[in-house]
Enzyme design. Sequence first.
Site, PDB file in Angstrom:
ATOM      1  N   LYS A   1       2.997   3.249  -5.807  1.00 29.28           N
ATOM      2  CA  LYS A   1       2.470   2.207  -6.705  1.00 29.28           C
ATOM      3  C   LYS A   1       3.524   1.600  -7.624  1.00 29.28           C
ATOM      4  O   LYS A   1       3.463   0.414  -7.918  1.00 29.28           O
ATOM      5  CB  LYS A   1       1.296   2.767  -7.509  1.00 29.28           C
TER       6      LYS A   1
ATOM      7  N   ASP B   1       0.835  -1.215   0.000  1.00 25.00           N
ATOM      8  CA  ASP B   1       0.000   0.000   0.000  1.00 25.00           C
ATOM      9  C   ASP B   1       0.860   1.251   0.000  1.00 25.00           C
ATOM     10  O   ASP B   1       0.507   2.266   0.606  1.00 25.00           O
ATOM     11  CB  ASP B   1      -0.911  -0.026   1.239  1.00 25.00           C
TER      12      ASP B   1
ATOM     13  N   ASP C   1      -3.356  -2.942  -2.413  1.00 23.30           N
ATOM     14  CA  ASP C   1      -4.355  -1.888  -2.547  1.00 23.30           C
ATOM     15  C   ASP C   1      -4.117  -1.109  -3.845  1.00 23.30           C
ATOM     16  O   ASP C   1      -3.035  -1.164  -4.431  1.00 23.30           O
ATOM     17  CB  ASP C   1      -4.259  -0.924  -1.348  1.00 23.30           C
ATOM     18  N   ASN C   2      -5.143  -0.378  -4.293  1.00 21.40           N
ATOM     19  CA  ASN C   2      -5.027   0.580  -5.400  1.00 21.40           C
ATOM     20  C   ASN C   2      -4.580  -0.002  -6.730  1.00 21.40           C
ATOM     21  O   ASN C   2      -3.852   0.638  -7.490  1.00 21.40           O
ATOM     22  CB  ASN C   2      -4.046   1.716  -5.034  1.00 21.40           C
TER      23      ASN C   2
ATOM     24  N   GLU D   1     -11.700   4.424  -0.672  1.00 25.10           N
ATOM     25  CA  GLU D   1     -11.937   4.757   0.728  1.00 25.10           C
ATOM     26  C   GLU D   1     -12.698   6.079   0.838  1.00 25.10           C
ATOM     27  O   GLU D   1     -12.347   7.060   0.203  1.00 25.10           O
ATOM     28  CB  GLU D   1     -10.617   4.835   1.508  1.00 25.10           C
TER      29      GLU D   1
HETATM   30  O1  LIG Z   1      -0.014   6.947  -2.495  1.00 26.64           O
HETATM   31  C1  LIG Z   1      -0.835   6.151  -2.011  1.00 26.64           C
HETATM   32  N1  LIG Z   1      -0.369   5.207  -1.146  1.00 26.64           N
HETATM   33  C2  LIG Z   1      -1.197   4.301  -0.590  1.00 26.64           C
HETATM   34  N2  LIG Z   1      -2.498   4.263  -0.799  1.00 26.64           N
HETATM   35  C3  LIG Z   1      -3.045   5.225  -1.621  1.00 26.64           C
HETATM   36  C4  LIG Z   1      -4.442   5.208  -1.781  1.00 26.64           C
HETATM   37  O2  LIG Z   1      -5.177   4.251  -1.136  1.00 26.64           O
HETATM   38  C5  LIG Z   1      -5.038   6.164  -2.592  1.00 26.64           C
HETATM   39  F1  LIG Z   1      -6.375   6.143  -2.710  1.00 26.64           F
HETATM   40  C6  LIG Z   1      -4.287   7.141  -3.252  1.00 26.64           C
HETATM   41  C7  LIG Z   1      -4.972   8.145  -4.093  1.00 26.64           C
HETATM   42  C8  LIG Z   1      -5.378   7.800  -5.356  1.00 26.64           C
HETATM   43  C9  LIG Z   1      -6.074   8.706  -6.108  1.00 26.64           C
HETATM   44  C10 LIG Z   1      -6.367   9.979  -5.615  1.00 26.64           C
HETATM   45  F2  LIG Z   1      -7.036  10.871  -6.350  1.00 26.64           F
HETATM   46  C11 LIG Z   1      -5.951  10.308  -4.324  1.00 26.64           C
HETATM   47  C12 LIG Z   1      -5.262   9.396  -3.558  1.00 26.64           C
HETATM   48  C13 LIG Z   1      -2.882   7.167  -3.110  1.00 26.64           C
HETATM   49  C14 LIG Z   1      -2.101   8.190  -3.842  1.00 26.64           C
HETATM   50  C15 LIG Z   1      -1.723   7.960  -5.139  1.00 26.64           C
HETATM   51  C16 LIG Z   1      -0.994   8.918  -5.832  1.00 26.64           C
HETATM   52  C17 LIG Z   1      -0.682  10.126  -5.210  1.00 26.64           C
HETATM   53  F3  LIG Z   1       0.003  11.077  -5.876  1.00 26.64           F
HETATM   54  C18 LIG Z   1      -1.074  10.360  -3.894  1.00 26.64           C
HETATM   55  C19 LIG Z   1      -1.799   9.401  -3.214  1.00 26.64           C
HETATM   56  C20 LIG Z   1      -2.255   6.203  -2.274  1.00 26.64           C
HETATM   57 MG   LIG Z   2      -3.960   2.627  -0.522  1.00 22.03          MG
END
Ligand SMILES: O=c1[nH]cnc2c(O)c(F)c(-c3ccc(F)cc3)c(-c3ccc(F)cc3)c12
Ligand SMILES: [Mg+2]
Length: 217
Positions: free
Chosen positions: A144, A141, A169-170, A199
């Site tokens: 990515k 998590d 995740d993701n 989430e």
């Molecule tokens: O970075 C992460 N780590 C773990 N879990 C994440 C997660 O569960 C997410 F939902 C997001 C997310 C994805 C889309 C969005 F619009 C906002 C946030 C991120 C994420 C991705 C890219 C970034 F530049 C910043 C945050 C993460």
């Molecule tokens: Mg995540």
Amino acid sequence: KGTTREQRALKYLKEHARQGDPDSVLETFDEFCRTQEWAMNAAEEKGDILDEIVRELQPTTCLELGTYCGYSAVRIARNLSPSARLITIEVNPDYAAVAREVVKLAGLQDKIEVINLDSADVIRELKTKYDVTKLDLVFLDHWKYLYIRDIKLIEEEKLLKKGSVVFADNVIIPGAPGYLEYIRGSKNYKSTFYSVHFEYMDDMKDGVEKSVYIGDE
Ligand SMILES: O=c1[nH]cnc2c(O)c(F)c(-c3ccc(F)cc3)c(-c3ccc(F)cc3)c12
Ligand SMILES: [Mg+2]
């Protein structure tokens, strides 16, 4: 404001959650994210699947990559057996500091070790420095594009055994480049995809992938 979102979340938890009660910490964090500010916790549908995996697997040694504020670390550890433990790695020092406070607030500091280092460096030392023989559960998590690097490193270090679970995740948003192709194309894993809501967002879909290691020890 001077404070970060993570510090505001911690303040809210300290003011509203019951000390030593993991469920209260999680409920209060969910309330904060629903009413005050969104945060990237593996919560709601994602958390329910994580709970199910932990309850069914009853893992002894767990590794989480990407602690953030410690929400999923608490979510995992609250369901662990007395001698089981979770090592969670967070490269961002500000996040790691908040996570340590959240873990303490939940009363789980004896089960959770928060390490503020780069995941690859820790994975290479799990056997020698962190007294790990095998990992029963891995939760991906963090950044990515690191999923693929770190899962290959975990395999190289021979840290998985038959039945070990890798939960990611993701895998849809923002997606983990190359990870799904790799894990689904590997004969060493049996993978299942779950389409879940983001989430704290009822109108956006993400995805999580559960992969059971069936390869050679
Ligand atoms: O970075 C992460 N780590 C773990 N879990 C994440 C997660 O569960 C997410 F939902 C997001 C997310 C994805 C889309 C969005 F619009 C906002 C946030 C991120 C994420 C991705 C890219 C970034 F530049 C910043 C945050 C993460
Ligand atoms: Mg995540």
